[in-house]
Design a protein around this motif. Structure first.
Motif, PDB file in Angstrom:
ATOM      1  N   UNK A  16     -15.454  -1.795   6.587  1.00 63.76           N
ATOM      2  CA  UNK A  16     -15.455  -0.371   6.277  1.00 63.76           C
ATOM      3  C   UNK A  16     -14.025   0.191   6.311  1.00 63.76           C
ATOM      4  N   UNK A  17     -13.257  -0.209   7.323  1.00 65.76           N
ATOM      5  CA  UNK A  17     -11.889   0.308   7.468  1.00 65.76           C
ATOM      6  C   UNK A  17     -10.969  -0.324   6.425  1.00 65.76           C
ATOM      7  N   UNK A  18     -11.134  -1.619   6.196  1.00 64.51           N
ATOM      8  CA  UNK A  18     -10.247  -2.340   5.286  1.00 64.51           C
ATOM      9  C   UNK A  18     -11.084  -3.187   4.331  1.00 64.51           C
ATOM     10  N   UNK A  19     -11.652  -2.548   3.285  1.00 63.36           N
ATOM     11  CA  UNK A  19     -12.562  -3.270   2.389  1.00 63.36           C
ATOM     12  C   UNK A  19     -11.927  -4.486   1.725  1.00 63.36           C
ATOM     13  N   UNK A  20     -10.583  -4.478   1.631  1.00 62.60           N
ATOM     14  CA  UNK A  20      -9.910  -5.584   0.933  1.00 62.60           C
ATOM     15  C   UNK A  20      -9.868  -6.859   1.767  1.00 62.60           C
ATOM     16  N   UNK A  38      -3.436  -5.806   8.480  1.00 60.71           N
ATOM     17  CA  UNK A  38      -3.872  -4.509   9.004  1.00 60.71           C
ATOM     18  C   UNK A  38      -2.685  -3.860   9.712  1.00 60.71           C
ATOM     19  N   UNK A  42      -4.970   1.053  11.139  1.00 53.88           N
ATOM     20  CA  UNK A  42      -6.234   0.337  10.919  1.00 53.88           C
ATOM     21  C   UNK A  42      -6.794  -0.161  12.244  1.00 53.88           C
TER      22      UNK A  42
ATOM     23  N   UNK B 330      -3.148  -2.185   0.641  1.00 53.85           N
ATOM     24  CA  UNK B 330      -3.271  -3.624   0.862  1.00 53.85           C
ATOM     25  C   UNK B 330      -3.264  -4.421  -0.434  1.00 53.85           C
ATOM     26  N   UNK B 331      -3.738  -3.802  -1.527  1.00 49.78           N
ATOM     27  CA  UNK B 331      -3.724  -4.555  -2.789  1.00 49.78           C
ATOM     28  C   UNK B 331      -2.337  -4.530  -3.423  1.00 49.78           C
ATOM     29  N   UNK B 358      -4.020   8.385   5.772  1.00 50.92           N
ATOM     30  CA  UNK B 358      -4.073   6.931   5.582  1.00 50.92           C
ATOM     31  C   UNK B 358      -5.395   6.537   4.935  1.00 50.92           C
ATOM     32  N   UNK B 362      -5.735   5.091   0.918  1.00 41.87           N
ATOM     33  CA  UNK B 362      -6.322   3.784   0.602  1.00 41.87           C
ATOM     34  C   UNK B 362      -7.591   3.900  -0.203  1.00 41.87           C
ATOM     35  N   UNK B 363      -8.205   5.067  -0.196  1.00 40.17           N
ATOM     36  CA  UNK B 363      -9.402   5.243  -1.030  1.00 40.17           C
ATOM     37  C   UNK B 363      -9.088   6.014  -2.290  1.00 40.17           C
ATOM     38  N   UNK B 383       6.810  -1.741  12.053  1.00 41.05           N
ATOM     39  CA  UNK B 383       5.549  -2.223  12.615  1.00 41.05           C
ATOM     40  C   UNK B 383       5.069  -3.484  11.915  1.00 41.05           C
ATOM     41  N   UNK B 384       5.698  -3.812  10.798  1.00 42.93           N
ATOM     42  CA  UNK B 384       5.407  -5.084  10.123  1.00 42.93           C
ATOM     43  C   UNK B 384       6.394  -6.159  10.559  1.00 42.93           C
TER      44      UNK B 384
END
Lengths: 80, 456
Positions: A16-20, A38, A42, B330-331, B358, B362-363, B383-384
């Motif tokens: 739900x939080x990270x569908x990918x 994440x 997240x 993320x994509x 955020x 993402x949506x 943070x990465x």
């Protein structure tokens, strides 16, 4: 809740939080943030939802125990 | 009467597809309400309207691609207000025309939609759109318009040889987003018959695809050929990549960046955050990024040269401090939506805001003001895991602050060497607007603010 139920719940929450994020092939030991990309937001959202669903609120001091799906599942299953 | 036009949602946007209307004719809407949803290369954006009134007319249908600036809805604001507005509009138009007249060909682009126009090239908005549709480079085109301006005809002439040279190239160009306009009838027919509109060459005005074009494509189609597979995702990614490429290329070619970095002791902020979060449930905890946002916003109050936009060949400082916080998708891709008036928000409020942003980034559910109003960018790539990030300024802004990873480092205090958490903070700023000394003060202020996190 037994560990299987907890795991299924956590997988749902992550989806739900990270569908990918695809957890279908996961061994469960992968580092959730490093391996699946994440970010801290997240991760916090996932913990928030877990707390909502199970009443298990994971303090920051225990973050090192919940870095993987397996770690998270064990942690919650022992307390839920 | 108020004519609501397709807004420019970012420097690179030339057109957007109306996905849905949130209102119907006869609805009364308030300033700030969402009137429609528009699909852009930053995802779907909820478009806000900045006037109140009653919806009198909706001029376009969902599914239509509309150039920036075209009227898409008409609001009735009541007689008196309407007259007043009309006058204002007339004055504005007159002013704009005068401004256009006095503009020199080499002047920096005024309209955000001018992104694709390289320095020194003058082109009409219609020509720019046509160039974008056809994939024609404006650089090097011989303009035949006023003061050597590139016209639609010039663009089309430049496109001609491409078509003659190779049909393949022409098809490639036709495939490239942004695509030409499509009539509603043509779109419905294409959807019903499974025709990929990217493959159809439009014969209407400005390359618009009409019913006949779709019918022609249908007739030419191989009998065995079925529906194209779903390709929304890669297309969206390609569009996002294109948007980032355009903005960053413009930044690097137009903005003379200077770079500074400073090592910030982080023991106080880290301890304070740990204590703050210790007895709070997950839903009420803060992230370090929120402290960064607040510190940058407060420092912007002291150093106004960092907070604003560079347009019309000059810097316009902004009163509102709206940092854009870079959020990665993320994509692939990254979007820095604006956090309005961050300097005035308490940390928990900023955290809620960031959490909501955020999720919506993402949506693909940002609001139009969030993609257009940022006055400075913050990137927290630390943070990465990276130690330092030197950002590329997001035009038309003039500065970007980068926060690296907090790590334990050796620290010398008088004669005592110890380890303590520290972080490399960077600034990339526009040398047309500020000098290194202002940048240094800015970084030093942020660093000081992070030493007293309880006051943020």
């Amino acid at each position: 809740m037994n560990p299987q139920q907890v795991r299924a719940l956590i997988v749902d929450i992550i989806a739900d939080v990270a569908p990918e994020v695809d957890l279908s092939d996961a061994s469960g030991d992968e580092h959730l943030q490093d391996h699946y990309g994440l970010d801290s937001m997240d991760a916090l959202t996932i913990l928030e939802k877990i707390a909502e669903e199970t009443d298990v609120d994971i303090p920051e001091t225990d973050y090192d125990q919940v870095e993987s799906l397996n770690g998270l599942t064990n942690y919650v299953a022992q307390r839920a | 009467m108020y004519e609501f036009k397709m807004p420019s949602l970012g420097a690179d946007m030339v057109e957007g597809t109306l996905t849905s209307w949130n209102v119907e004719v006869g609805d009364a809407i308030e300033r700030g309400e969402i009137i429609c949803e528009v699909e852009t290369n930053k995802g779907d954006i909820d478009v806000e309207v900045w006037e109140s009134g009653v919806v009198e007319e909706l001029r376009v249908e969902p599914g239509q691609k509309i150039p920036v600036g075209e009227v898409i809805a008409v609001l009735d604001k009541g007689e008196e207000i309407a007259e007043e507005e009309e006058k204002k509009e007339e004055t504005r138009e007159r002013e704009e025309k005068e401004k256009e007249k006095s503009e020199k060909p080499t002047k920096a682009p005024r309209d955000p939609a001018d992104l694709r126009v390289p320095e020194g090239v003058v082109a009409s908005p219609a020509a720019r759109r046509r160039a974008a549709e056809l994939g024609v480079e404006l650089q090097g085109l011989q303009g035949t318009g006023l003061q050597g301006a590139v016209t639609v005809a010039d663009v089309e002439r430049a496109h001609q040889p491409t078509q003659e040279v190779s049909q393949e190239v022409a098809e490639e160009v036709a495939k490239e987003p942004p695509k030409p306009r499509i009539s509603p009838v043509a779109r419905r027919l294409a959807e019903r018959e499974g025709v990929d509109l990217a493959e159809v060459l439009g014969s209407g005005p400005r390359g618009a695809i009409r019913r006949e074009d779709v019918e022609k494509a249908l007739a030419e189609r191989e009998p065995s050929e079925g529906r194209e597979p779903e390709k929304d995702e890669p297309e969206a990614m390609a569009a996002m990549r294109e948007a980032i490429a355009a903005a960053m290329a413009r930044s690097k070619s137009e903005i003379p960046h200077y770079y500074l970095h400073e090592t910030v002791p982080m023991h106080r902020a880290t301890e304070w955050l740990r204590d703050y979060n210790a007895d709070r449930p997950a839903g009420e905890r803060l992230l370090m990024g929120v402290l960064f946002i607040k510190a940058v916003a407060l420092a912007c109050r002291e150093i106004p040269e960092m907070n604003g936009v560079f347009e019309d060949g000059q810097f316009e400082p902004r009163e509102g401090i709206n940092p854009g916080f870079a959020i990665s998708l993320r994509r692939g891709g990254v979007i820095p939506p604006a956090i309005h008036d961050a300097d005035k928000k308490a940390l928990p409020e900023l955290m809620d805001h960031l959490r909501d942003l955020t999720r919506r980034v993402r949506r693909g559910k940002l609001r139009s003001s969030e993609v257009t109003d940022a006055t400075i960018t913050i990137t927290s790539l630390g943070e990465r895991g990276v130690e330092a990030v030197y950002g590329v300024i997001y035009p038309p802004q003039v500065a970007i602050v980068g926060f690296g990873k907090v790590t334990d480092r050796f620290w010398a205090d008088d004669e005592l060497v110890s380890t303590r958490p520290a972080m490399t903070m960077t600034l990339s700023a526009d040398h047309r607007v500020s000098d290194g000394i202002a940048g240094a003060r800015f970084l030093s202020l942020i660093s000081d603010l992070l030493q007293r996190p309880e006051k943020l």
